[in-house]
Design an enzyme around this catalytic site. Structure first.
Site, PDB file in Angstrom:
ATOM      1  N   CYS A   2       0.833  -1.185   0.000  1.00 17.77           N
ATOM      2  CA  CYS A   2       0.000   0.000   0.000  1.00 17.77           C
ATOM      3  C   CYS A   2       0.880   1.252   0.000  1.00 17.77           C
ATOM      4  O   CYS A   2       1.814   1.358   0.783  1.00 17.77           O
ATOM      5  CB  CYS A   2      -0.950   0.091   1.179  1.00 17.77           C
ATOM      6  SG  CYS A   2      -2.144  -1.232   1.292  1.00 17.77           S
ATOM      7  N   ARG A  27       6.282  -0.648  -4.083  1.00 16.39           N
ATOM      8  CA  ARG A  27       5.889  -1.224  -2.800  1.00 16.39           C
ATOM      9  C   ARG A  27       4.971  -2.435  -2.983  1.00 16.39           C
ATOM     10  O   ARG A  27       4.793  -3.215  -2.058  1.00 16.39           O
ATOM     11  CB  ARG A  27       5.163  -0.165  -1.951  1.00 16.39           C
ATOM     12  CG  ARG A  27       6.049   1.000  -1.575  1.00 16.39           C
ATOM     13  CD  ARG A  27       5.254   2.098  -0.930  1.00 16.39           C
ATOM     14  NE  ARG A  27       4.761   1.730   0.373  1.00 16.39           N
ATOM     15  CZ  ARG A  27       5.401   1.885   1.517  1.00 16.39           C
ATOM     16  NH1 ARG A  27       6.604   2.409   1.505  1.00 16.39           N
ATOM     17  NH2 ARG A  27       4.873   1.527   2.650  1.00 16.39           N
ATOM     18  N   TRP A  75      -2.717  -3.078  -1.648  1.00 18.23           N
ATOM     19  CA  TRP A  75      -2.324  -4.494  -1.712  1.00 18.23           C
ATOM     20  C   TRP A  75      -3.370  -5.226  -0.890  1.00 18.23           C
ATOM     21  O   TRP A  75      -3.445  -5.055   0.328  1.00 18.23           O
ATOM     22  CB  TRP A  75      -0.920  -4.660  -1.125  1.00 18.23           C
ATOM     23  CG  TRP A  75      -0.303  -5.998  -1.362  1.00 18.23           C
ATOM     24  CD1 TRP A  75       0.386  -6.408  -2.473  1.00 18.23           C
ATOM     25  CD2 TRP A  75      -0.277  -7.103  -0.458  1.00 18.23           C
ATOM     26  NE1 TRP A  75       0.820  -7.694  -2.315  1.00 18.23           N
ATOM     27  CE2 TRP A  75       0.436  -8.144  -1.099  1.00 18.23           C
ATOM     28  CE3 TRP A  75      -0.777  -7.325   0.821  1.00 18.23           C
ATOM     29  CZ2 TRP A  75       0.651  -9.382  -0.490  1.00 18.23           C
ATOM     30  CZ3 TRP A  75      -0.568  -8.556   1.420  1.00 18.23           C
ATOM     31  CH2 TRP A  75       0.141  -9.568   0.774  1.00 18.23           C
ATOM     32  N   ASN A 101      -3.626   2.232   5.061  1.00 18.20           N
ATOM     33  CA  ASN A 101      -2.612   1.187   4.887  1.00 18.20           C
ATOM     34  C   ASN A 101      -2.558   0.431   6.206  1.00 18.20           C
ATOM     35  O   ASN A 101      -2.516   1.043   7.268  1.00 18.20           O
ATOM     36  CB  ASN A 101      -1.261   1.870   4.589  1.00 18.20           C
ATOM     37  CG  ASN A 101      -0.108   0.890   4.536  1.00 18.20           C
ATOM     38  OD1 ASN A 101      -0.323  -0.321   4.497  1.00 18.20           O
ATOM     39  ND2 ASN A 101       1.101   1.413   4.513  1.00 18.20           N
ATOM     40  N   GLY A 102      -2.557  -0.905   6.167  1.00 20.41           N
ATOM     41  CA  GLY A 102      -2.488  -1.696   7.403  1.00 20.41           C
ATOM     42  C   GLY A 102      -3.697  -2.596   7.530  1.00 20.41           C
ATOM     43  O   GLY A 102      -4.399  -2.856   6.550  1.00 20.41           O
ATOM     44  N   GLU A 484      19.944 -17.420  -1.177  1.00 13.61           N
ATOM     45  CA  GLU A 484      19.595 -16.107  -1.729  1.00 13.61           C
ATOM     46  C   GLU A 484      19.508 -16.166  -3.262  1.00 13.61           C
ATOM     47  O   GLU A 484      18.620 -15.550  -3.855  1.00 13.61           O
ATOM     48  CB  GLU A 484      20.630 -15.068  -1.265  1.00 13.61           C
ATOM     49  CG  GLU A 484      20.463 -13.673  -1.816  1.00 13.61           C
ATOM     50  CD  GLU A 484      19.143 -12.976  -1.442  1.00 13.61           C
ATOM     51  OE1 GLU A 484      18.375 -13.505  -0.631  1.00 13.61           O
ATOM     52  OE2 GLU A 484      18.885 -11.906  -2.017  1.00 13.61           O
ATOM     53  N   LYS A 488      16.092 -15.169  -5.260  1.00 12.08           N
ATOM     54  CA  LYS A 488      16.031 -14.160  -6.338  1.00 12.08           C
ATOM     55  C   LYS A 488      15.317 -14.744  -7.547  1.00 12.08           C
ATOM     56  O   LYS A 488      14.474 -14.106  -8.151  1.00 12.08           O
ATOM     57  CB  LYS A 488      17.445 -13.709  -6.760  1.00 12.08           C
ATOM     58  CG  LYS A 488      18.206 -12.837  -5.799  1.00 12.08           C
ATOM     59  CD  LYS A 488      17.695 -11.416  -5.662  1.00 12.08           C
ATOM     60  CE  LYS A 488      16.630 -11.300  -4.642  1.00 12.08           C
ATOM     61  NZ  LYS A 488      16.909 -10.935  -3.311  1.00 12.08           N
ATOM     62  N   GLU A 491      11.482 -15.298  -6.906  1.00 13.17           N
ATOM     63  CA  GLU A 491      10.585 -14.153  -6.746  1.00 13.17           C
ATOM     64  C   GLU A 491      10.366 -13.356  -8.022  1.00 13.17           C
ATOM     65  O   GLU A 491       9.295 -12.799  -8.209  1.00 13.17           O
ATOM     66  CB  GLU A 491      10.981 -13.261  -5.568  1.00 13.17           C
ATOM     67  CG  GLU A 491      12.268 -12.529  -5.668  1.00 13.17           C
ATOM     68  CD  GLU A 491      12.534 -11.661  -4.435  1.00 13.17           C
ATOM     69  OE1 GLU A 491      11.603 -11.226  -3.757  1.00 13.17           O
ATOM     70  OE2 GLU A 491      13.722 -11.406  -4.157  1.00 13.17           O
ATOM     71  N   HIS A 507      21.658 -36.395   1.528  1.00 15.28           N
ATOM     72  CA  HIS A 507      20.657 -36.776   2.535  1.00 15.28           C
ATOM     73  C   HIS A 507      19.242 -36.600   1.997  1.00 15.28           C
ATOM     74  O   HIS A 507      18.284 -36.619   2.772  1.00 15.28           O
ATOM     75  CB  HIS A 507      20.853 -35.967   3.816  1.00 15.28           C
ATOM     76  CG  HIS A 507      22.205 -36.195   4.428  1.00 15.28           C
ATOM     77  ND1 HIS A 507      22.559 -37.371   5.043  1.00 15.28           N
ATOM     78  CD2 HIS A 507      23.312 -35.412   4.466  1.00 15.28           C
ATOM     79  CE1 HIS A 507      23.815 -37.302   5.450  1.00 15.28           C
ATOM     80  NE2 HIS A 507      24.296 -36.113   5.105  1.00 15.28           N
ATOM     81  N   LYS A 609       7.165  -4.726  -1.782  1.00 17.27           N
ATOM     82  CA  LYS A 609       8.526  -4.406  -1.365  1.00 17.27           C
ATOM     83  C   LYS A 609       8.628  -4.350   0.149  1.00 17.27           C
ATOM     84  O   LYS A 609       9.576  -4.820   0.744  1.00 17.27           O
ATOM     85  CB  LYS A 609       8.921  -3.052  -1.970  1.00 17.27           C
ATOM     86  CG  LYS A 609      10.302  -2.557  -1.576  1.00 17.27           C
ATOM     87  CD  LYS A 609      11.361  -3.398  -2.220  1.00 17.27           C
ATOM     88  CE  LYS A 609      12.774  -2.921  -1.922  1.00 17.27           C
ATOM     89  NZ  LYS A 609      13.758  -3.994  -2.180  1.00 17.27           N
TER      90      LYS A 609
HETATM   91  C1  AGP Z   1      13.924  -9.620  -1.100  1.00 14.16           C
HETATM   92  O1  AGP Z   1      14.262  -9.845  -2.419  1.00 14.16           O
HETATM   93  C2  AGP Z   1      12.560  -9.836  -0.768  1.00 14.16           C
HETATM   94  N1  AGP Z   1      11.692  -9.104  -1.605  1.00 14.16           N
HETATM   95  C3  AGP Z   1      12.154  -9.930   0.688  1.00 14.16           C
HETATM   96  O2  AGP Z   1      12.542 -11.200   1.065  1.00 14.16           O
HETATM   97  C4  AGP Z   1      12.702  -8.916   1.724  1.00 14.16           C
HETATM   98  O3  AGP Z   1      14.072  -9.077   1.862  1.00 14.16           O
HETATM   99  C5  AGP Z   1      11.986  -9.132   3.062  1.00 14.16           C
HETATM  100  O4  AGP Z   1      10.608  -8.909   2.880  1.00 14.16           O
HETATM  101  C6  AGP Z   1      12.506  -8.268   4.167  1.00 14.16           C
HETATM  102  O5  AGP Z   1      12.328  -6.915   3.878  1.00 14.16           O
HETATM  103  P1  AGP Z   1      13.066  -5.792   4.712  1.00 14.16           P
HETATM  104  O6  AGP Z   1      14.530  -5.964   4.502  1.00 14.16           O
HETATM  105  O7  AGP Z   1      12.547  -4.518   4.153  1.00 14.16           O
HETATM  106  O8  AGP Z   1      12.681  -6.000   6.146  1.00 14.16           O
END
Ligand code: AGP
Length: 614
Positions: A2, A27, A75, A101-102, A484, A488, A491, A507, A609
Site C-alpha cells: 500500500c 511497494r 495491496w 494502509n495496514g 539467496e 532471487k 521471486e 541426505h 517491497k
Molecule cells: C527480497 O528480495 C525480498 N523481496 C524480501 O525477502 C525482503 O528481503 C523481506 O521482505 C525483508 O524486507 P526488509 O529488509 O525490508 O525487512
C-alpha cells in the site's frame, strides 16, 4: 505494501498524487485510486489492477482541477482487488474521503456497530469502517485533528490513515500506528506519504512522525499531536538523496540499476566508520559499551533476503567475537518463546525498516529488556525508531522488489557490527582489525570486477531461459548465498529454485537431480582446503548424475574447472567476503531470466517491497 499520498498546495492535486503513487509502485499493489476536492464536492476515480488502468480512467474522465487530493495503491488483504474495494473510501454522509494502509483488526465489530446505526457499507474492506467513523466524528467535532484522534481511539491493529473533510477545504489529516507515514514540507505546499520517494521531486524537507501521532497539513502549516492530544515530538530531516536516485537512469529495471550500484552502496556503507588508525567508530551505536562487553549471545532476526544476510553474518560474528549467534526468521521468533535476556543483543536487519514481522520481533525482544540494534536502510522508519541503536546501510533507495544492494550492504553493516563487538570486547588486536577492514575496503573494487564480466551470465541465462527448475548449492557462507540465489530466481522469474547446503544433498535433495538440471555451485576460496575440496566433491556427485553445473569459483581455481559446464570466476577474496562478490552473478542471472521470460522484474506478482502486515 500500500502506498499513500496526500497533497495540499498550488499544483494540480490529481497530477501530484498520481505521480506520487507511480513513485511508490515498487511497494506492491493490485488496485489504485485518487480523490480530489473541487467545486464543493469530492471527485473520485479508482480501478483494480496497475496504475495504468487508473490513468486510462482519468484520461477518459478527467478529475476537476483541484489544490487538494489524496491517493492510494492497495495491496489487498480484506476483500479482493476490485474497483469497489480500491481506496479512497467515502463516508456514508459524503463528507470524508479516506485511504488506509495496514489492517484494522476490530473492523468486524466496527462494521456491526455502524450498520446497526444505519450505515450502509459498499466494500468488503476493513478500511471503509474508518471512513464512516471519521464521517461521523467530523459532524460533531469542528477540529479535523480531534476527529481523527477520536477515530484512532476506536481502531485496533496497524494503520496509516490519510483523509480530508469536504466541509474543511485546504486541510488533510493523517494518522499513524505501526505503519509508515512521513510529511513533506515544500514552499507553500505540503505532502503526506508512506515514502519520501513520492514527493522527492518537490521537496527534500521531511518530518518523521512518531508512533501514535496525528498530523494536519495545509499549504503552509503542519500540526502534529499525539493520539492523546498533546503536541507531538517530531523529527524534521533533510532527505539525503535526490530524484535521480528514484529513477531508472537508462536501465530497463530498477533491479538492474541497483545491481550495478552495489560497489558504491558498499563503499558508502563503510564511509566514515573506519578511523585513520583502522579502528571502527560507529557513532550511531548508542548502546553503552558495557552492555556490549557483557553480552553472552547475539540473536539476528530478519525476513527473506535480510534473513539470508543474517545467516552469513553469523559466521563472521561467531568467528570474530566467539559469542554464540543465532539467526531467526522474524515471523517465527516471538512465537517460540525465545530465550532472550538483558545480556542478549538482538540484531534486526531490514532494508525498509517497516517489515511488520521484524517490528513485532523487536517489541518482543525489548519486552525481555534485551538491547536491540537495527541494521536498516531507511532513515527514520519504524524499526530503527524502536531500536536502541541503529547502523544505517547507505544503499540509497532500493526500489526493485528483489533486494540486491540492500543485501550486500546488510552483510557489510553486520560485519562492521561484529568487528566492533570484537574491538569493544578486546578480542581483536588493532592490526587484525586493520587487516580485515582493509579487505572490506577493497570489496567495492572487487564488486566492480564482477560487474564488468556479467555479459557471460547474460549468455548463460539465454541458454537456460527454458529450464523448469534450478538448484543452488554451497557450504559455509556459500550456503546462504545459495539460498539467496534461489530466492532471487523464485521471486522474479517464478521458476522452481532451491538452495541447499552442498553437504546435505546426499541426505535427500540429490534425488531431484536428473540429466540437464542446472545447478549453481558456490566454491569456497582455495585457501580453505577442506571446504573447497568438499564442494568440488559435491559438484562431482551431481555432475555424474547428469546435472549441468555452473561453478562460481575464484580466478585460477583449476581444480574446479574440470567439473564445470560453465565457470563464473570470482575475484580472490577471503571466505567470509566471498558472498559479497558471489551473489552478484546470481542476482543478474535472475534479472536476465525474468526479463527473457517477459516478467515485470521490479514488481513481481503477489509481492510487496515492504511487508507491513504480519
Ligand atoms: C527480497 O528480495 C525480498 N523481496 C524480501 O525477502 C525482503 O528481503 C523481506 O521482505 C525483508 O524486507 P526488509 O529488509 O525490508 O525487512
Amino acid at each position: 505494501m500500500c502506498g499513500i499520498v496526500g497533497y495540499v498546495g498550488p499544483r494540480s492535486a490529481a497530477t501530484v498524487v498520481v505521480e506520487g503513487l507511480r513513485r511508490m509502485e515498487y511497494r506492491g499493489y493490485d488496485s489504485a485510486g485518487v480523490a480530489v476536492v473541487a467545486d464543493g464536492r469530492i471527485s473520485l476515480r479508482k480501478k483494480a489492477g496497475k496504475l495504468a488502468n487508473l490513468e486510462a480512467e482519468l484520461a477518459a474522465e478527467a478529475l476537476p482541477d483541484s489544490r487538494q487530493g489524496l491517493g492510494h495503491t492497495r495491496w489487498a488483504t480484506h476483500g479482493a482487488p476490485t474497483d469497489v474495494n480500491a481506496h479512497p473510501h467515502l463516508s456514508y454522509n459524503g463528507r470524508v474521503a479516506l485511504v488506509h494502509n495496514g489492517i484494522i483488526e476490530n473492523h468486524a465489530a466496527l462494521r456491526e456497530e455502524l450498520e446497526a446505526d444505519g450505515v450502509r457499507f459498499v466494500s468488503e474492506t476493513d478500511s471503509e469502517a474508518a471512513a464512516h467513523l471519521l464521517g461521523r466524528a467530523v459532524e460533531r467535532n469542528p477540529s479535523l485533528l480531534d476527529a481523527m484522534r477520536e477515530v484512532c481511539g476506536r481502531l485496533q491493529g496497524a494503520f496509516t490513515l490519510v483523509a480530508f473533510d469536504l466541509a474543511q477545504p485546504g486541510r488533510i489529516v493523517a494518522a499513524r500506528r505501526n505503519s509508515p507515514l512521513v510529511v513533506g514540507v515544500g514552499q507553500g505546499e505540503a505532502f503526506v506519504a508512506s515514502d519520501v520517494a513520492s514527493f522527492i521531486g518537490y521537496t527534500k524537507e521531511a518530518i518523521e512522525l512518531g508512533q501514535d501521532q496525528v498530523v494536519e497539513i495545509t499549504a503552509d502549516s503542519v500540526t502534529a499531536l499525539t493520539f492523546t492530544g498533546e503536541p507531538a515530538v517530531v523529527r524534521p530531516y533533510a532527505i539525503a538523496w535526490d530524484l535521480s536516485a528514484a529513477e531508472k537512469g537508462g536501465y530497463d529495471w530498477f533491479m538492474r540499476k541497483e545491481i550495478y550500484e552495489q560497489p558504491k552502496a558498499a563503499a558508502d556503507t563503510l564511509l566514515g566508520r573506519i578511523g585513520p588508525d583502522g579502528t571502527l567508530c560507529l557513532d550511531e551505536m548508542r548502546i553503552d559499551p558495557a552492555v556490549l562487553r557483557l553480552a553472552d549471545k547475539v540473536i539476528i532476526v530478519a525476513c527473506g533476503t535480510a534473513y539470508h544476510a543474517g545467516l552469513i553474518a553469523k559466521y563472521a560474528i561467531e568467528h570474530w567475537t566467539r559469542i554464540p549467534c543465532e539467526v531467526e526468521i522474524a515471523s517465527e521468533f516471538r512465537y517460540r518463546d525465545p530465550i532472550v535476556t538483558r545480556t542478549t543483543i538482538v540484531v534486526t536487519i531490514s532494508q525498509s525498516g517497516e517489515t511488520a514481522d521484524t517490528l513485532m520481533a523487536i517489541r518482543h525482544a525489548r519486552e525481555q529488556q534485551a538491547p536491540v540494534v537495527a541494521i536498516c536502510n531507511t532513515n527514520g522508519s519504524s524499526i530503527p525508531r524502536e531500536s536502541d541503536a541503529v547502523l544505517y546501510t547507505r544503499a540509497g533507495p532500493e526500489i526493485g522488489v528483489a533486494s540486491t544492494k540492500g543485501f550486500t550492504t546488510q552483510i557489510i553493516a553486520c560485519y562492521l557490527l561484529g568487528l566492533y563487538l570484537a574491538q569493544e570486547r578486546g578480542l581483536k588486536y588493532g592490526d587484525e582489525i586493520r587487516q580485515i577492514v582493509a579487505e572490506l575496503s577493497a570489496l567495492p573494487a572487487q564488486m566492480e570486477q564482477v560487474l564488468a564480466k556479467l555479459a557471460e551470465v547474460g549468455d548463460l541465462a539465454r541458454e537456460l531461459a527454458d529450464a523448469p527448475s534450478v538448484l543452488f548449492i554451497g557450504r559455509h557462507v556459500g550456503y546462504p548465498v545459495a539460498l539467496e540465489g534461489a530466492l532471487k530466481l523464485k521471486e522474479i522469474s517464478y521458476l522452481h529454485a532451491e538452495g541447499f547446503a552442498a553437504g546435505e544433498l546426499k541426505h535427500g535433495p540429490i534425488a531431484l537431480v536428473e540429466p540437464g538440471l542446472p545447478i549453481f555451485a558456490v566454491v569456497p576460496p582455495q585457501g580453505r582446503d577442506q571446504l573447497h575440496d568438499k564442494v568440488i566433491s559435491n559438484i562431482q556427485e551431481v555432475r555424474s548424475r547428469g546435472a549441468r553445473t555452473i561453478v562460481l569459483a575464484e580466478e585460477g581455481d583449476v581444480e574446479a574447472v574440470p567439473y564445470a559446464d560453465h565457470v563464473i570466476s570470482l575475484p580472490v577474496v577471503s571466505t567470509l567476503f566471498q558472498p559479497l562478490v558471489a551473489i552478484i552473478p546470481l542476482q543478474f542471472f535472475a534479472c536476465e531470466i525474468a526479463t527473457l521470460n517477459g516478467h515485470d522484474v521490479d514488481q513481481p506478482r503477489n509481492l510487496a517491497k515492504s511487508v507491513t502486515v504480519e
